[in-house]
Design an enzyme around this catalytic site. Structure first.
Site, PDB file in Angstrom:
ATOM      1  N   ALA A 148     -12.498  21.282 -68.751  1.00  0.00           N
ATOM      2  CA  ALA A 148     -11.261  21.190 -67.984  1.00  0.00           C
ATOM      3  C   ALA A 148     -11.050  19.738 -67.583  1.00  0.00           C
ATOM      4  O   ALA A 148     -11.997  18.950 -67.567  1.00  0.00           O
ATOM      5  CB  ALA A 148     -11.344  22.074 -66.737  1.00  0.00           C
ATOM      6  N   SER A 149      -9.808  19.378 -67.260  1.00  0.00           N
ATOM      7  CA  SER A 149      -9.573  17.992 -66.847  1.00  0.00           C
ATOM      8  C   SER A 149     -10.400  17.651 -65.620  1.00  0.00           C
ATOM      9  O   SER A 149     -10.923  16.539 -65.494  1.00  0.00           O
ATOM     10  CB  SER A 149      -8.092  17.751 -66.573  1.00  0.00           C
ATOM     11  OG  SER A 149      -7.596  18.644 -65.594  1.00  0.00           O
ATOM     12  N   GLU A 150     -10.541  18.600 -64.688  1.00  0.00           N
ATOM     13  CA  GLU A 150     -11.474  18.471 -63.574  1.00  0.00           C
ATOM     14  C   GLU A 150     -12.106  19.815 -63.280  1.00  0.00           C
ATOM     15  O   GLU A 150     -11.485  20.867 -63.481  1.00  0.00           O
ATOM     16  CB  GLU A 150     -10.798  17.955 -62.307  1.00  0.00           C
ATOM     17  CG  GLU A 150     -10.499  16.471 -62.297  1.00  0.00           C
ATOM     18  CD  GLU A 150      -9.067  16.141 -62.619  1.00  0.00           C
ATOM     19  OE1 GLU A 150      -8.753  14.951 -62.809  1.00  0.00           O
ATOM     20  OE2 GLU A 150      -8.253  17.079 -62.704  1.00  0.00           O
ATOM     21  N   SER A 151     -13.353  19.776 -62.822  1.00  0.00           N
ATOM     22  CA  SER A 151     -14.054  20.982 -62.393  1.00  0.00           C
ATOM     23  C   SER A 151     -14.569  20.763 -60.976  1.00  0.00           C
ATOM     24  O   SER A 151     -14.869  19.636 -60.577  1.00  0.00           O
ATOM     25  CB  SER A 151     -15.234  21.299 -63.323  1.00  0.00           C
ATOM     26  OG  SER A 151     -14.779  21.622 -64.620  1.00  0.00           O
TER      27      SER A 151
ATOM     28  N   HIS B 200      -5.621  19.291 -57.944  1.00  0.00           N
ATOM     29  CA  HIS B 200      -5.331  20.593 -58.549  1.00  0.00           C
ATOM     30  C   HIS B 200      -6.552  21.495 -58.494  1.00  0.00           C
ATOM     31  O   HIS B 200      -6.440  22.715 -58.321  1.00  0.00           O
ATOM     32  CB  HIS B 200      -4.814  20.426 -59.991  1.00  0.00           C
ATOM     33  CG  HIS B 200      -5.865  20.360 -61.038  1.00  0.00           C
ATOM     34  ND1 HIS B 200      -6.517  19.199 -61.369  1.00  0.00           N
ATOM     35  CD2 HIS B 200      -6.383  21.328 -61.848  1.00  0.00           C
ATOM     36  CE1 HIS B 200      -7.376  19.441 -62.340  1.00  0.00           C
ATOM     37  NE2 HIS B 200      -7.327  20.729 -62.642  1.00  0.00           N
TER      38      HIS B 200
END
Length: 299
Positions: free
Chosen positions: A44-47, A74
Site C-alpha cells: 500500500a502507499s502507506e501502512s 489517509h
C-alpha cells in the site's frame, strides 16, 4: 509467523476507490525490521501498525514501502474507522487518540451518509517555510513535465507541513494537472534539497473546491492517490494566503483527488484561525471502507 492484516480504502465509500492503506491492528512485539518487511509486502502507499493501546489511545507507526514516515493522513482515517467497525473501541466511544512518534493526534468519529462513519482528525499543527528561489521552482515545474505559463498567479506557491512537508504548485485548471507527466527520478532528486516528502500540484474548481495530484517518489510512491496530510497542509496554505472564504473563525474546502488514477476520492478539510487571523488547527475528515483482509508471513 503469520500476521492478520486489513486493506482499507480511505476517503471512499466503495472498495477500489480512494487511497488504500494497509492496517495491522496488533503489531505488538514486532521490531522495526519486521514492520518494514510487512509494509513492503502489503504494497500500500502507506501502512499503519498499532504497536500498543490503553483505553482509547492507540500507539501507531506509519511506513511506506520504502521507509518509516512521521504521519500518514489517509492511513490514520482508515485506522480510526476500522477500530470502530472492528469493535476495538468501547461501546458508544466516538473519540480516540493516535499516539505517533512525535504527537498525539485526536480523532472524532461522526455519522456520515448511508449510516457510514466519518473520521475527523486534527492533524499536526501547520507550519510553513519560504518558497525556494525561482530557478529551483522552474526545475520542479520541468520535472513535472509542465510549463511555467500554466501556473496560477493568484494562488499560493510554497512549502507547508501538516504531518509531512510538501511543496505546492498551483495550476490554472484541473485539466492541466491531469496532463502532468513527471520524471520521477528528477523529482525525487529535487525533493531532498527542498526538504520535502511530496510535490503537490493543485488547481481551483471553485472558491471552496480544488483538484490535486500528489507525487512522492522520494518516499517510494510515484503518485499517492488521495492524501490527507498534503491536502491538510494545502488548506492551511490557502487559509494563510486569505484565498478561502472564512466563516466565524474557520474555513472549509473539499479536495478531489485520485481521478487521474481511476480511484477518485474526496478529502474534507477545515482550518481554524486565531483571533489575529493565523491558521493554527487543521481538521481532515473522510470515510473508509474495507477492501479485503488476510494473513501475511513475517520472518
Amino acid at each position: 509467523m503469520k500476521i492478520p492484516y486489513l486493506m482499507v480504502d480511505a476517503f471512499s465509500t466503495a472498495p477500489g476507490t480512494g487511497n488504500r492503506a494497509g492496517i495491522v491492528l496488533d503489531a505488538r512485539g514486532l521490531d522495526e525490521q519486521q514492520l518494514r518487511q510487512l509494509a513492503a509486502r502489503l504494497e500500500a502507499s502507506e501502512s499503519v501498525f498499532v504497536t500498543g493501546w490503553e483505553g482509547n489511545t492507540f500507539s501507531v507507526r506509519f511506513f511506506t514501502p520504502a521507509r518509516e514516515i512521521e504521519f500518514a493522513g489517509h492511513a490514520a482515517i482508515a485506522l480510526a474507522v476500522t477500530l470502530a467497525e472492528q469493535g476495538r473501541l468501547e461501546r458508544g466511544q466516538r473519540d480516540l487518540f493516535l499516539r505517533t512518534q512525535s504527537d498525539n493526534v485526536p480523532v472524532r468519529l461522526e455519522e456520515a451518509e448511508e449510516g457510514r462513519l466519518r473520521a475527523v482528525m486534527r492533524e499536526p499543527a501547520p507550519r510553513f517555510r519560504n518558497a525556494p528561489p525561482w530557478a529551483t521552482i522552474v526545475k520542479v515545474i520541468d520535472a513535472l513535465g509542465a510549463n511555467e505559463r500554466y501556473l496560477h498567479r493568484g494562488l499560493p506557491l510554497g512549502i507547508a507541513f501538516s504531518g509531512l512537508w510538501s511543496f505546492f504548485l498551483p495550476f490554472i485548471a484541473p485539466g492541466l494537472v491531469d496532463q502532468l507527466e513527471p520524471d520521477m527520478n528528477s523529482l525525487a532528486d529535487l525533493c531532498d534539497p527542498l526538504g520535502v516528502e511530496t510535490v503537490h500540484a493543485y488547481a481551483p474548481m471553485g472558491p471552496r473546491a480544488y483538484y490535486a495530484r500528489d507525487f512522492a517518489p522520494a518516499l517510494g510512491i510515484p503518485e499517492d492517490p488521495v492524501t490527507g496530510t498534503a491536502n491538510g497542509a494545502l488548506a492551511a496554505l490557502l487559509a494563510r494566503a486569505g484565498v478561502v472564504p472564512r466563516r466565524e473563525g474557520s474555513a472549509e474546502i473539499k479536495v478531489y483527488q485520485g481521478h487521474h488514477l481511476g480511484v477518485p476520492g474526496i478529502v474534507h478539510v477545515r482550518v481554524e484561525y486565531t483571533v489575529s487571523g493565523k491558521p493554527y488547527a487543521v481538521y481532515v475528515g473522510g470515510t473508509a471502507v474495507l477492501a479485503h483482509s488476510g494473513w501475511i508471513e513475517v520472518e
